[in-house]
Structure formats: structure tokens, C-alpha cells
Scaffold this motif. Structure first.
Motif, PDB file in Angstrom:
ATOM      1  N   LEU A   1       6.498 -11.564   6.979  1.00 49.31           N
ATOM      2  CA  LEU A   1       6.168 -10.231   6.483  1.00 49.31           C
ATOM      3  C   LEU A   1       4.711  -9.888   6.783  1.00 49.31           C
ATOM      4  N   SER A   2       3.803 -10.824   6.553  1.00 46.75           N
ATOM      5  CA  SER A   2       2.386 -10.582   6.807  1.00 46.75           C
ATOM      6  C   SER A   2       2.132 -10.306   8.283  1.00 46.75           C
ATOM      7  N   LYS A   3       2.833 -11.019   9.138  1.00 45.85           N
ATOM      8  CA  LYS A   3       2.681 -10.789  10.567  1.00 45.85           C
ATOM      9  C   LYS A   3       3.166  -9.394  10.943  1.00 45.85           C
ATOM     10  N   VAL A   4       4.287  -8.977  10.369  1.00 44.01           N
ATOM     11  CA  VAL A   4       4.820  -7.634  10.646  1.00 44.01           C
ATOM     12  C   VAL A   4       3.848  -6.561  10.185  1.00 44.01           C
ATOM     13  N   MET A   5       3.314  -6.698   8.970  1.00 37.92           N
ATOM     14  CA  MET A   5       2.455  -5.660   8.423  1.00 37.92           C
ATOM     15  C   MET A   5       1.102  -5.591   9.119  1.00 37.92           C
ATOM     16  N   ASN A   6       0.769  -6.620   9.882  1.00 37.61           N
ATOM     17  CA  ASN A   6      -0.460  -6.590  10.668  1.00 37.61           C
ATOM     18  C   ASN A   6      -0.213  -6.209  12.129  1.00 37.61           C
ATOM     19  N   SER A   7       1.029  -5.918  12.477  1.00 34.52           N
ATOM     20  CA  SER A   7       1.389  -5.743  13.882  1.00 34.52           C
ATOM     21  C   SER A   7       0.986  -4.403  14.478  1.00 34.52           C
ATOM     22  N   ARG A   8       0.728  -3.398  13.626  1.00 29.81           N
ATOM     23  CA  ARG A   8       0.277  -2.110  14.151  1.00 29.81           C
ATOM     24  C   ARG A   8      -0.634  -1.417  13.146  1.00 29.81           C
ATOM     25  N   GLU A   9      -1.492  -0.558  13.646  1.00 27.72           N
ATOM     26  CA  GLU A   9      -2.520   0.061  12.820  1.00 27.72           C
ATOM     27  C   GLU A   9      -1.938   0.904  11.686  1.00 27.72           C
ATOM     28  N   ASP A  10      -0.791   1.505  11.893  1.00 25.72           N
ATOM     29  CA  ASP A  10      -0.201   2.376  10.875  1.00 25.72           C
ATOM     30  C   ASP A  10      -0.012   1.679   9.538  1.00 25.72           C
ATOM     31  N   TYR A  11       0.177   0.361   9.559  1.00 25.71           N
ATOM     32  CA  TYR A  11       0.408  -0.386   8.330  1.00 25.71           C
ATOM     33  C   TYR A  11      -0.883  -0.943   7.732  1.00 25.71           C
ATOM     34  N   ARG A  12      -1.997  -0.728   8.418  1.00 24.16           N
ATOM     35  CA  ARG A  12      -3.284  -1.281   7.965  1.00 24.16           C
ATOM     36  C   ARG A  12      -4.287  -0.193   7.586  1.00 24.16           C
ATOM     37  N   MET A  13      -3.770   0.982   7.265  1.00 28.37           N
ATOM     38  CA  MET A  13      -4.638   2.111   6.969  1.00 28.37           C
ATOM     39  C   MET A  13      -5.202   2.043   5.549  1.00 28.37           C
ATOM     40  N   GLY A  14      -6.336   2.692   5.360  1.00 30.92           N
ATOM     41  CA  GLY A  14      -6.954   2.760   4.048  1.00 30.92           C
ATOM     42  C   GLY A  14      -7.724   4.062   3.901  1.00 30.92           C
ATOM     43  N   TYR A  15      -8.108   4.359   2.679  1.00 31.43           N
ATOM     44  CA  TYR A  15      -8.869   5.571   2.410  1.00 31.43           C
ATOM     45  C   TYR A  15     -10.047   5.220   1.512  1.00 31.43           C
ATOM     46  N   LEU A  16     -11.267   5.593   1.949  1.00 27.60           N
ATOM     47  CA  LEU A  16     -12.469   5.387   1.147  1.00 27.60           C
ATOM     48  C   LEU A  16     -12.815   6.696   0.456  1.00 27.60           C
ATOM     49  N   TRP A  17     -12.470   6.794  -0.830  1.00 30.14           N
ATOM     50  CA  TRP A  17     -12.695   8.048  -1.544  1.00 30.14           C
ATOM     51  C   TRP A  17     -14.173   8.346  -1.723  1.00 30.14           C
ATOM     52  N   GLN A  18     -14.999   7.295  -1.726  1.00 28.22           N
ATOM     53  CA  GLN A  18     -16.436   7.505  -1.926  1.00 28.22           C
ATOM     54  C   GLN A  18     -17.049   8.311  -0.782  1.00 28.22           C
ATOM     55  N   THR A  19     -16.508   8.099   0.446  1.00 25.93           N
ATOM     56  CA  THR A  19     -17.050   8.775   1.630  1.00 25.93           C
ATOM     57  C   THR A  19     -16.026   9.681   2.301  1.00 25.93           C
ATOM     58  N   ASP A  20     -14.830   9.784   1.698  1.00 28.45           N
ATOM     59  CA  ASP A  20     -13.750  10.598   2.251  1.00 28.45           C
ATOM     60  C   ASP A  20     -13.455  10.203   3.703  1.00 28.45           C
ATOM     61  N   GLU A  21     -13.313   8.890   3.924  1.00 25.13           N
ATOM     62  CA  GLU A  21     -13.051   8.385   5.273  1.00 25.13           C
ATOM     63  C   GLU A  21     -11.663   7.748   5.363  1.00 25.13           C
ATOM     64  N   LEU A  22     -10.981   8.068   6.433  1.00 24.82           N
ATOM     65  CA  LEU A  22      -9.733   7.397   6.778  1.00 24.82           C
ATOM     66  C   LEU A  22     -10.088   6.201   7.640  1.00 24.82           C
ATOM     67  N   ILE A  23      -9.597   5.019   7.271  1.00 22.43           N
ATOM     68  CA  ILE A  23      -9.983   3.808   7.982  1.00 22.43           C
ATOM     69  C   ILE A  23      -8.767   2.974   8.347  1.00 22.43           C
ATOM     70  N   CYS A  24      -9.004   2.011   9.221  1.00 24.80           N
ATOM     71  CA  CYS A  24      -7.978   1.021   9.579  1.00 24.80           C
ATOM     72  C   CYS A  24      -8.605  -0.357   9.487  1.00 24.80           C
TER      73      CYS A  24
END
Length: 212
Positions: free
Chosen positions: A61-84
């Protein structure tokens, strides 16, 4: 704690720009799918090698979830940044029979971390210091048919939430329910369904590699 590395996504060049704007501003919601996957070979491999099926599946499962950027996205509310994030790791949960409560385990070394968590009854959730961890929870008491994880619509929480239940025999095969939840701003039905395709693919590769 493992160092957290990420890159900032240019929203003007993001391939899901329009979808992201709609589902992060107009219609804040998540999308989830529950399906049963065939884990016959992985169970057989685990028994043959004397390894734990749970740990083997968590690795896949961990390997699958790291296999593409779409599953590694994040949001920094402090700076309003979309990150990977460069890497995401699974947060699993240890159930304590005596208190009927769970302790989160921020997992880099699966077995060692689980054993440490068994020594405490504290919930110990620490998302601030573990931003690139995703929920991976085994519902060991039930082979279910559907599961919904609800989050506030306005909360831009982009980490995957993955649950799975007991496996059961169907038509001579062992199948296991898996539920994948992702925020709709960064994933649609295709990307959620793709997790199941990748799980089948990685299970096959894992068993064949170690059997080869």
C-alpha cells in the motif's frame, strides 16, 4: 522524525487547475471508493514465508501511495500553497483490547513502531510534526461492503485515507474490502479507482519478485 521535503505546485500550470479551483472553492468535498481486491496470492506468500500478511500489505500500500504525485499532495494553509511531498508514510493504528481504544503509529519501521505503540494508551496524534503521513487503518473485526470517512467540507485535507477489513473467501478466492478516500480537489474517480489497479499490480510484482 524524518525530514519532510516537498515541492510547491504552480497552480497556473497544475494539470488539474480547473478541477482544483472548483473543488477547493465552489464545492469542497471528498471522493471515496470501496472495492474488494483479490489477495489470495499475498496471503499464500505470507504463510509460505512466515511473514505477516498485514505488514506485507502495508508495504505494498505504501509503495502504491508513493507511486504518483497525485497521492502525495498537501496544502499549507499558513502560506496558501499547494505542495507535493517527496515521500508519504503510513500512520497505522494499534488497538488495545483492555481499553478498546487505538494509538496512532507514525510508521517508518513497521514492526518496531507497532511494538512501541503497544506500550502506551495515549492517542498521541501529532499531525503538526508529521505532515506527510497518511492514514492506513485495518478494521480487523469486519469484512464490510462500504465505508464512509467524513471530513468538514471546508477542510483542505489532501492526505489519502485508506481502510481495509477482514478478508473472506468468495468463489474459491480470498478477497478483502479496501476503502480509499481522497479530497476531490486533487483526485477524481479515476485516480481513486487507479489505487485498486495499482494494488493488484504491486501485489503481483511483490509475490513474483520474492518467489523468483
Amino acid at each position: 522524525m524524518m525530514k519532510t521535503n516537498y515541492k510547491v505546485i504552480d497552480r497556473d500550470k497544475y494539470y488539474r487547475k480547473g478541477v482544483f479551483r472548483h473543488f477547493s472553492e465552489d464545492c469542497k468535498c471528498s471522493t471515496s471508493i470501496t472495492a474488494r481486491i483479490d489477495i489470495t496470492e499475498l496471503v499464500g506468500y505470507s504463510k509460505k514465508t512466515g511473514t505477516k500478511f498485514y505488514i506485507n500489505f502495508l508495504y505494498v500500500l505504501s509503495k502504491v501511495m508513493n507511486s504518483r504525485e497525485d497521492y502525495r499532495m498537501g496544502y499549507l494553509w499558513q502560506t496558501d500553497e499547494l505542495i507535493c511531498y517527496d515521500v508519504i508514510n503510513p500512520t497505522q493504528y494499534v488497538f488495545h483490547e483492555d481499553t478498546e481504544t487505538c494509538t496512532p503509529v507514525y510508521t517508518e519501521y513497521f514492526l518496531r513502531d507497532v511494538e512501541e505503540a503497544k506500550k502506551t494508551r495515549e492517542y498521541g496524534l501529532d499531525m503538526a510534526n508529521h505532515p506527510n503521513w497518511f492514514d492506513a487503518s485495518f478494521i480487523s473485526w469486519l469484512s464490510y461492503d462500504s465505508l464512509n470517512i467524513e471530513l468538514p467540507d471546508g477542510h483542505l485535507y489532501f492526505a489519502p485515507i485508506v481502510n481495509w477489513g477482514k478478508y473472506r473467501k468468495e468463489n474459491g478466492r480470498l478477497v478483502m474490502p479496501v476503502t480509499v478516500r481522497l479530497n476531490h480537489a486533487i483526485a477524481d474517480g479515476y485516480l481513486v479507482a487507479n489505487v485498486f489497479r495499482l494494488l493488484r499490480q504491486e501485489i503481483k510484482a511483490f509475490v513474483e519478485r520474492d518467489n523468483g
